[in-house]
Motif scaffolding. Structure first.
Motif, PDB file in Angstrom:
ATOM      1  N   HIS A 253     -36.270 -38.597 -37.916  1.00 47.31           N
ATOM      2  CA  HIS A 253     -36.916 -37.329 -37.602  1.00 47.31           C
ATOM      3  C   HIS A 253     -36.248 -36.765 -36.343  1.00 47.31           C
ATOM      4  CE1 HIS A 253     -39.575 -38.918 -40.517  1.00 47.31           C
ATOM      5  NE2 HIS A 253     -40.312 -39.642 -39.699  1.00 47.31           N
ATOM      6  N   VAL A 254     -35.390 -35.781 -36.529  1.00 51.77           N
ATOM      7  CA  VAL A 254     -34.565 -35.281 -35.429  1.00 51.77           C
ATOM      8  C   VAL A 254     -35.311 -34.196 -34.656  1.00 51.77           C
ATOM      9  CG1 VAL A 254     -32.381 -34.206 -34.788  1.00 51.77           C
ATOM     10  CG2 VAL A 254     -32.456 -35.835 -36.692  1.00 51.77           C
ATOM     11  N   GLY A 255     -35.590 -34.478 -33.389  1.00 42.17           N
ATOM     12  CA  GLY A 255     -36.187 -33.483 -32.513  1.00 42.17           C
ATOM     13  C   GLY A 255     -35.132 -32.479 -32.084  1.00 42.17           C
ATOM     14  N   VAL A 256     -35.488 -31.199 -32.105  1.00 37.48           N
ATOM     15  CA  VAL A 256     -34.554 -30.134 -31.749  1.00 37.48           C
ATOM     16  C   VAL A 256     -35.102 -29.397 -30.533  1.00 37.48           C
ATOM     17  CG1 VAL A 256     -33.340 -28.094 -32.565  1.00 37.48           C
ATOM     18  CG2 VAL A 256     -33.942 -29.901 -34.182  1.00 37.48           C
ATOM     19  N   ALA A 257     -34.335 -29.378 -29.462  1.00 35.62           N
ATOM     20  CA  ALA A 257     -34.775 -28.685 -28.257  1.00 35.62           C
ATOM     21  C   ALA A 257     -34.708 -27.178 -28.492  1.00 35.62           C
ATOM     22  CB  ALA A 257     -33.890 -29.078 -27.076  1.00 35.62           C
ATOM     23  N   ILE A 258     -35.857 -26.490 -28.379  1.00 35.24           N
ATOM     24  CA  ILE A 258     -35.946 -25.052 -28.628  1.00 35.24           C
ATOM     25  C   ILE A 258     -36.486 -24.368 -27.377  1.00 35.24           C
ATOM     26  CG2 ILE A 258     -37.001 -23.246 -30.033  1.00 35.24           C
ATOM     27  CD1 ILE A 258     -37.268 -25.285 -32.286  1.00 35.24           C
ATOM     28  N   LEU A 265     -39.781 -25.014 -22.837  1.00 35.54           N
ATOM     29  CA  LEU A 265     -39.022 -25.712 -23.864  1.00 35.54           C
ATOM     30  C   LEU A 265     -39.960 -26.579 -24.687  1.00 35.54           C
ATOM     31  CD1 LEU A 265     -35.874 -26.237 -24.489  1.00 35.54           C
ATOM     32  CD2 LEU A 265     -36.235 -28.381 -23.271  1.00 35.54           C
ATOM     33  N   VAL A 266     -39.721 -26.628 -26.000  1.00 32.34           N
ATOM     34  CA  VAL A 266     -40.440 -27.551 -26.872  1.00 32.34           C
ATOM     35  C   VAL A 266     -39.414 -28.368 -27.646  1.00 32.34           C
ATOM     36  CG1 VAL A 266     -42.561 -26.198 -27.095  1.00 32.34           C
ATOM     37  CG2 VAL A 266     -40.640 -25.769 -28.652  1.00 32.34           C
ATOM     38  N   ASN A 267     -39.883 -29.490 -28.197  1.00 30.46           N
ATOM     39  CA  ASN A 267     -38.963 -30.429 -28.826  1.00 30.46           C
ATOM     40  C   ASN A 267     -39.506 -30.886 -30.188  1.00 30.46           C
ATOM     41  OD1 ASN A 267     -36.642 -32.158 -28.818  1.00 30.46           O
ATOM     42  ND2 ASN A 267     -37.981 -33.883 -28.329  1.00 30.46           N
ATOM     43  N   PRO A 268     -39.777 -29.947 -31.115  1.00 25.90           N
ATOM     44  CA  PRO A 268     -40.336 -30.341 -32.412  1.00 25.90           C
ATOM     45  C   PRO A 268     -39.288 -31.034 -33.281  1.00 25.90           C
ATOM     46  CG  PRO A 268     -39.821 -28.019 -32.426  1.00 25.90           C
ATOM     47  CD  PRO A 268     -39.581 -28.498 -31.022  1.00 25.90           C
ATOM     48  N   ASN A 311     -28.479 -28.369 -28.292  1.00 34.72           N
ATOM     49  CA  ASN A 311     -27.232 -27.627 -28.488  1.00 34.72           C
ATOM     50  C   ASN A 311     -27.261 -26.398 -27.587  1.00 34.72           C
ATOM     51  OD1 ASN A 311     -24.992 -26.255 -29.356  1.00 34.72           O
ATOM     52  ND2 ASN A 311     -25.548 -26.227 -31.512  1.00 34.72           N
ATOM     53  N   LEU A 312     -26.433 -26.404 -26.550  1.00 35.75           N
ATOM     54  CA  LEU A 312     -26.402 -25.290 -25.609  1.00 35.75           C
ATOM     55  C   LEU A 312     -25.134 -24.461 -25.734  1.00 35.75           C
ATOM     56  CD1 LEU A 312     -27.898 -26.953 -22.408  1.00 35.75           C
ATOM     57  CD2 LEU A 312     -29.010 -25.435 -24.033  1.00 35.75           C
ATOM     58  N   GLY A 333     -26.136 -34.347 -27.100  1.00 31.38           N
ATOM     59  CA  GLY A 333     -25.913 -32.987 -26.618  1.00 31.38           C
ATOM     60  C   GLY A 333     -24.621 -32.407 -27.161  1.00 31.38           C
ATOM     61  N   PHE A 334     -24.649 -31.135 -27.541  1.00 29.83           N
ATOM     62  CA  PHE A 334     -23.461 -30.430 -28.014  1.00 29.83           C
ATOM     63  C   PHE A 334     -23.253 -29.180 -27.175  1.00 29.83           C
ATOM     64  CE2 PHE A 334     -24.883 -32.603 -31.955  1.00 29.83           C
ATOM     65  CZ  PHE A 334     -23.739 -33.349 -32.207  1.00 29.83           C
TER      66      PHE A 334
END
Length: 387
Positions: A253-258, A265-268, A311-312, A333-334
């Motif tokens: 389950h990959v959390g994505v920093a949004i 920031l949230v990390n769903p 991903n920034l 991190g990308f």
């Protein structure tokens, strides 16, 4: 009350989507809970009939408090919302005590109770709450009441859309507390590599040329999918550090920093990324970002992440060295894609390249395993047609 963040201590029950006597099944949305990071839809992990409601809209209660009970196969059990991995141990604080209710108002000036979500929806839709009939407990006004009354309501001027300083400050404090714990308690190590993205971008361009605009893929979906497949090879990156030991994640389950438009920031998490094709993953990602920014995330999306990707690149950042989100044990991190001189097959040319970094927990893995993990991500991106 579910734990919806590494440092969450309590939450406010905003609204119920069920009432006593309703039949519920695993996965149903049964309530809305407000945290420092917004209003979250709470799923239930049991099936049965709602027997009683223990916490009412507007009440703030500690994590772990029973919100409702359900009856299943003749037995009464506590309704358990989506469970988060146990947080890293810390000093326990005294349980929060709900302040006593204010003295009742005189009958002639009585107004129905309005849930926080209903008030917010009324502001968004321009509905005058004085014209809304409440159908909740004791005549309280719910969000559903506001939406039903929208067409016939007397409009009120909508408030200007701008960040609420108090909410943003509160969220920043929560993020700061979680990140401070992470750096204080997790022995981070960092690795990075540079990935040649020529094959991935060429394949993506050719693939998107065959698709309608609405079905085109973003290269970030390739990155998330590559991370999910790489943890199959190096499972130490996928799980939690709990009670002094590593616990492997039950899925990928990959959390994505949004980042949120109002700040914070949230990390769903996107569930089971390793089992989804690129089209389904793209749909899931767009839906997740939209719901994160409109305040409609589910509790399982907040609590289930087993590894995080940030991903920034769109922000112009070339390299990212992140902080692990506890109790997870790894973050990838990308940065942005940059054209650089690149030697391949004995020939020097210019290639689009991407910096990929890993922040990992040294209690679970070491540089050797971390290096294998980054190598796997690189190799997978060289064969995008297999993603």
């Amino acid at each position: 009350m579910p734990s919806l963040g590494a440092d969450m201590k309590s939450g406010i029950l905003v609204d119920w989507r069920v009432k006593p006597g309703d039949t519920v099944k695993r996965g149903d949305i049964v309530a809305l809970v407000e945290t420092e990071k917004g209003v979250i839809e709470v799923e239930i992990f049991d099936s049965g009939i709602v027997e009683s409601i223990q916490v009412h809209p507007g009440e703030k209660v500690p994590v772990g408090t029973t919100l409702a009970t359900i009856r299943s196969n003749g037995q009464t059990i506590e309704a358990r919302p989506a469970a988060a991995p146990p947080p890293i141990e810390e000093k326990k604080e005294a349980p929060l005590v709900t302040a006593p209710p204010p003295p009742p108002v005189a009958p002639e000036t009585h107004r129905p109770r309005v849930s926080p979500l209903a008030r917010k929806r009324a502001e968004e839709l321009g509905v005058n709450l004085a014209d809304v009939a409440g159908t909740g407990e004791a005549g309280s006004i719910t969000a559903a009441d506001v939406e039903r009354a929208m067409e016939g309501a007397k409009p009120v001027p909508p408030p200007p859309i701008r960040p609420k300083a108090g909410e943003v400050l509160s969220m920043r404090r929560v993020i700061a507390a979680a990140m401070a714990r992470s750096k204080r308690e997790i022995p981070h190590y960092y690795l990075s590599t540079t990935v040649d993205m020529r094959r991935a971008l060429d394949w993506l361009a050719a693939e998107n040329a065959k698709r309608p605009v609405t079905k085109r893929l973003l290269y970030s979906v390739l990155l998330i999918r590559a991370v999910a497949l790489a943890v199959r090879e190096v499972p130490e990156m996928n799980g939690f550090w709990v009670d002094g030991a590593f616990r492997l994640g039950e899925g990928v389950h990959v959390g994505v920093a949004i980042s949120l438009r109002q700040g914070g920031l949230v990390n769903p998490a996107v569930h089971d990324v390793d089992k989804k094709g690129l089209d389904e993953l793209m749909e899931n990602m767009l839906d997740l970002v939209n719901r994160a920014r409109t305040g409609h995330l589910r509790s399982s999306e907040i609590s289930d992440g087993t590894i995080t990707v940030t991903n920034l690149g769109e922000q112009g950042v070339e390299s990212v060295f992140g902080v692990i989100y506890p109790p997870q044990v790894a973050l990838v991190g990308f940065g942005k894609i940059v054209e650089r001189p690149w030697a391949a097959g004995g020939m020097l040319g210019v290639r689009p390249t991407l910096a990929a970094s890993l922040a990992a927990d040294h209690r679970v893995s070491d540089g050797h395993r971390g290096g294998r993990f980054l190598l796997a991500i690189d190799r997978l991106l060289q064969e995008p047609e297999k993603l």
